[in-house]
Design a protein around this motif. Structure first.
Motif, PDB file in Angstrom:
ATOM      1  N   GLY A  42      10.860   8.797   6.063  1.00  0.00           N
ATOM      2  CA  GLY A  42      12.046   7.857   6.264  1.00  0.00           C
ATOM      3  C   GLY A  42      12.400   6.792   4.940  1.00  0.00           C
ATOM      4  O   GLY A  42      13.221   6.165   4.897  1.00  0.00           O
ATOM      5  N   GLY A  43      11.318   6.984   3.950  1.00  0.00           N
ATOM      6  CA  GLY A  43      11.485   6.266   2.680  1.00  0.00           C
ATOM      7  C   GLY A  43      12.451   7.032   1.784  1.00  0.00           C
ATOM      8  O   GLY A  43      13.050   7.713   1.845  1.00  0.00           O
ATOM      9  N   PRO A  52       0.780  -1.422   0.050  1.00  0.00           N
ATOM     10  CA  PRO A  52       0.160  -0.024  -0.072  1.00  0.00           C
ATOM     11  C   PRO A  52       0.599   1.270  -0.115  1.00  0.00           C
ATOM     12  O   PRO A  52       0.571   2.392  -0.104  1.00  0.00           O
ATOM     13  N   TYR A  53       2.166   1.229   0.525  1.00  0.00           N
ATOM     14  CA  TYR A  53       2.785   2.444   0.437  1.00  0.00           C
ATOM     15  C   TYR A  53       3.472   2.792  -1.041  1.00  0.00           C
ATOM     16  O   TYR A  53       4.165   3.650  -1.153  1.00  0.00           O
ATOM     17  N   SER A  82       8.902   2.654   1.134  1.00  0.00           N
ATOM     18  CA  SER A  82       9.269   2.844   2.789  1.00  0.00           C
ATOM     19  C   SER A  82      10.756   2.410   2.852  1.00  0.00           C
ATOM     20  O   SER A  82      11.338   2.779   3.937  1.00  0.00           O
ATOM     21  N   VAL A  83      11.316   1.989   1.897  1.00  0.00           N
ATOM     22  CA  VAL A  83      12.800   1.535   1.972  1.00  0.00           C
ATOM     23  C   VAL A  83      13.662   3.249   1.816  1.00  0.00           C
ATOM     24  O   VAL A  83      13.265   4.014   0.961  1.00  0.00           O
ATOM     25  N   GLU A  88      17.431   8.889 -16.563  1.00  0.00           N
ATOM     26  CA  GLU A  88      17.891   9.687 -15.513  1.00  0.00           C
ATOM     27  C   GLU A  88      17.111   9.434 -14.216  1.00  0.00           C
ATOM     28  O   GLU A  88      16.006   9.476 -14.201  1.00  0.00           O
ATOM     29  N   ILE A  89      17.843   8.758 -13.271  1.00  0.00           N
ATOM     30  CA  ILE A  89      17.279   8.207 -12.192  1.00  0.00           C
ATOM     31  C   ILE A  89      17.756   8.934 -10.939  1.00  0.00           C
ATOM     32  O   ILE A  89      18.998   9.229 -10.726  1.00  0.00           O
ATOM     33  N   LYS A  90      16.731   9.340  -9.809  1.00  0.00           N
ATOM     34  CA  LYS A  90      17.282  10.189  -8.794  1.00  0.00           C
ATOM     35  C   LYS A  90      16.654   9.450  -7.537  1.00  0.00           C
ATOM     36  O   LYS A  90      15.336   9.250  -7.808  1.00  0.00           O
ATOM     37  N   PHE A  91      17.277   9.169  -6.636  1.00  0.00           N
ATOM     38  CA  PHE A  91      16.584   8.495  -5.382  1.00  0.00           C
ATOM     39  C   PHE A  91      16.601   9.701  -4.283  1.00  0.00           C
ATOM     40  O   PHE A  91      17.742  10.224  -4.062  1.00  0.00           O
ATOM     41  N   GLU A  92      15.679  10.054  -3.930  1.00  0.00           N
ATOM     42  CA  GLU A  92      15.574  11.018  -2.748  1.00  0.00           C
ATOM     43  C   GLU A  92      14.625  10.454  -1.579  1.00  0.00           C
ATOM     44  O   GLU A  92      13.563   9.870  -1.519  1.00  0.00           O
TER      45      GLU A  92
END
Length: 191
Positions: free
Chosen positions: A142-143, A20-21, A44-45, A133-137
Motif C-alpha cells: 500500500g506504499g 525502518p520502512y 509507506s506513503v 526521470e522519476i516514476k512513482f509506483e
C-alpha cells in the motif's frame, strides 16, 4: 545507509529520524562520458500523495518544510507544464546557491515526472545538464516505490566522477525523506 542519512541531516540541520520502512538503492552506469545513477526509495506513503507533495506542490511545500536549506522555488518561465523553468534558491552556507530546472514531462495519471537541471553553480558548472526521470509506483503493502534515473551530461573536455555529485544526491535523498516524514505525520495532507 545510516551514513547517508546522517550526512544529509547534518547538511540540512534537520532532526529527522530514520524510518525502518525506507529502502534506498543506488546503481551507477557510465556511458560515453555521461554518468547514469538509478536510485530507488520505498515508503509507506501512497504514490499519489507523494507525487502531489513532491512534484505538483513542491514550490510551496519544500521551502516550508526545509527553510534552512531551500529559500525559494519559483516558476520563472511557462505555466508549470513541459518547457517551464523553475529556479531554486538554496540557503546560505551550501556549495550550490541556485539552480534551474526545465520540466520536460509531467503525467499526474501515470505518476511520472521528467526534468533537467540546466543551470547552477558549484559542481553543476561541470555539466551541460542533469536529466532526471522519476516514476512513482504502488507497492503490494500500500506504499510507494520511487525510482529516479539521473544522467549527468558533462561539458566537453570535463571529466565528471560520482564524488563530484555525491553531496547533491544525498541532499536530494534528504529532501525526499523530509517530504515522506511530513506525509507520514500528516495522513490527511495531499490525500
Amino acid at each position: 545507509i545510516s551514513d547517508i542519512s546522517h550526512h544529509c541531516i547534518s547538511n540540512f540541520s534537520l532532526a529527522l529520524s530514520f524510518y525502518p520502512y525506507l529502502v534506498v538503492q543506488f546503481k551507477l552506469l557510465s556511458s560515453m562520458g555521461a554518468l547514469t545513477f538509478t536510485e530507488e526509495f520505498t515508503s509507506s506513503v501512497q504514490p499519489g500523495r507523494l507525487f502531489k507533495a513532491l512534484i505538483l506542490d513542491a514550490p510551496n511545500l519544500i521551502p516550508k518544510l526545509m527553510p534552512d536549506a531551500i529559500k525559494n522555488v519559483q516558476l520563472v518561465e511557462g505555466n508549470g507544464g513541459p518547457g517551464s523553468i523553475q529556479e531554486i534558491t538554496i540557503a546560505e552556507g551550501d556549495k550550490i546557491k541556485h539552480l534551474k530546472h526545465r520540466i520536460d514531462a509531467i503525467d499526474p495519471e501515470k505518476l511520472t515526472y521528467s526534468y533537467a537541471v540546466i543551470e547552477g553553480d558549484g559542481a553543476l558548472e561541470k555539466v551541460d545538464s542533469i536529466s532526471h526521470e522519476i516514476k512513482f509506483e504502488a507497492t503490494e503493502e500500500g506504499g510507494c516505490k520511487t525510482k529516479n534515473v539521473s544522467t549527468y551530461h558533462p561539458k566537453a573536455g570535463v571529466d565528471v566522477k560520482e564524488e563530484d555529485f555525491k553531496a547533491a544526491k544525498e541532499e536530494g535523498l534528504a529532501l525526499l525523506k523530509v517530504v515522506d516524514a511530513y506525509l507520514v505525520a500528516n495522513p490527511e495532507a495531499y490525500a
